[in-house]
Scaffold this active site. Sequence first.
Site, short mmCIF file in Angstrom:
data_model
loop_
_atom_site.label_atom_id
_atom_site.label_comp_id
_atom_site.label_asym_id
_atom_site.label_seq_id
_atom_site.Cartn_x
_atom_site.Cartn_y
_atom_site.Cartn_z
N THR A 72 0.80 -1.22 0.00
CA THR A 72 0.00 0.00 0.00
C THR A 72 0.84 1.28 0.00
OG1 THR A 72 -1.86 -1.10 1.07
CG2 THR A 72 -1.74 1.30 1.29
N ASP A 196 -9.62 -3.43 -0.19
CA ASP A 196 -8.45 -4.13 0.33
C ASP A 196 -8.75 -4.87 1.63
OD1 ASP A 196 -5.34 -4.41 0.28
OD2 ASP A 196 -5.77 -3.66 2.30
N HIS A 244 -2.73 -1.65 -5.93
CA HIS A 244 -2.34 -3.03 -6.24
C HIS A 244 -3.59 -3.89 -6.30
CE1 HIS A 244 -3.24 -3.81 -2.06
NE2 HIS A 244 -2.38 -2.88 -1.69
N HIS A 350 -1.56 -9.40 -0.96
CA HIS A 350 -0.84 -8.76 -2.06
C HIS A 350 0.61 -8.61 -1.63
CE1 HIS A 350 -1.03 -5.01 0.32
NE2 HIS A 350 -2.28 -5.39 0.59
#
Length: 440
Positions: A72, A196, A244, A350
Amino acid sequence: MGHSVVLLVVALATLPAWGTGAPVQRQHKLLFVSFDGFRWDYDQDVDTPNLDTMAREGVKARYMTPAFVTMTSPCHFTLVTGKYIENHGVVHNMYYNTTSKVKLPYHATLGIQRWWDNGSTPIWITAQRQGLKTGSFFYPGGNVTYQGEAVTMSRKEGIFHNYKDEKEWRGNVDTVMKWFTEEDAALVTLYFGEPDSTGHKYGPASQERRDMVKQVDRTVGYLRDSIERHHLTDSLNLIVTSDHGMTTVNKAASDLVEFHKFPNFTFKDIEFELLDYGPSGLLIPKEGMMEKVYSALKDAHPRLHVYKKEDFPETFHYANNPRITSLLMYSDLGYVIHGRINVQFNNGEHGFDNRAMDMKTIFRAVGPSFKAGLEVEPFESIHVYELMCKLLGIVPEPNDGHPGTLQPLLRSGSAALLLGSQFHLILALMGILTILMKVT
């Protein structure tokens, strides 16, 4: 020759002043919105009428490739500096000090000025130095000072912030609209911590994630309605993107990456470690132990890729920074790194190789400067900074992007294109002037 110099000086003087505190004539404002962890294909299994309308009326990229490492804070800082992570220095979500062994979690790191202010100037500060007002609402890096200068207006999320509160989302949008209309902000970056958070907890294939994408889409609709209500449609460009993607963690795999089970490896040989944070790891062996540790790890697991700093693939643009440790590693898609014990239990994660499709993210843009109904081929996130500078009519700081990469997104004859042309003309004239002055 002296006459030629005089003519060039006159030509430069008649062009807009750059970087002197007075911006060139600017017609449009910019709202830059990031929905954390929005994978490039999240709109394909969910009805997203507002994102679809935005694409029809503006520009859509097939997908955008984030920087490596796909975390992030590093990826968000790439967007506002145009630099690969090794060049802007925010190399991790966590602040760490290899000498004191201090490691701070994500939310605490958001307020550590020296972690962010380490040589790069983000777009908020660049714009302010050229006479514009800026704002950052929850955006990573927007709540510290750079060379002693703070963002004009900023809000920082709390450690126990509820990412999912749709009512609060709308209140945040309302505040941002006031910044544009009442405070005359030219640039605002607005951050949302979803999808997220939901992707981590439930996984990217879950119904919970699909429901959250619907909430994101409703918020995009509310954003666009708010822009219209505040009579900003013809003067505000809107970019919606992310940092992402997200992938499913293979929690029940028979071949988990577990350091505590590796033969010939012991944590007694390690001076500093940053493991158990998704699929990446940083290690410093104790003095004299480098070869022993490296030999024990390099072939310890087929899904773990371990490198000495100097051998890390240059294509990642990650390792060439003083903050990167002497050993670094990443694991295959879907596999997280477990250190002394298994403490990672997310269903989605991620931080993986940015070439993996699950790490790709979205890019949408609409407004007076953008073409309508255009879908473009994928591009790297490093190019977004140059685009934003062009939209705002400001001179960018040195960066890794290219000003021409995203120029096809813009309408011909738009203010942004004209300003970009003026900028390049100024550079050319200044180069010629320098040569003539040396000759004379």
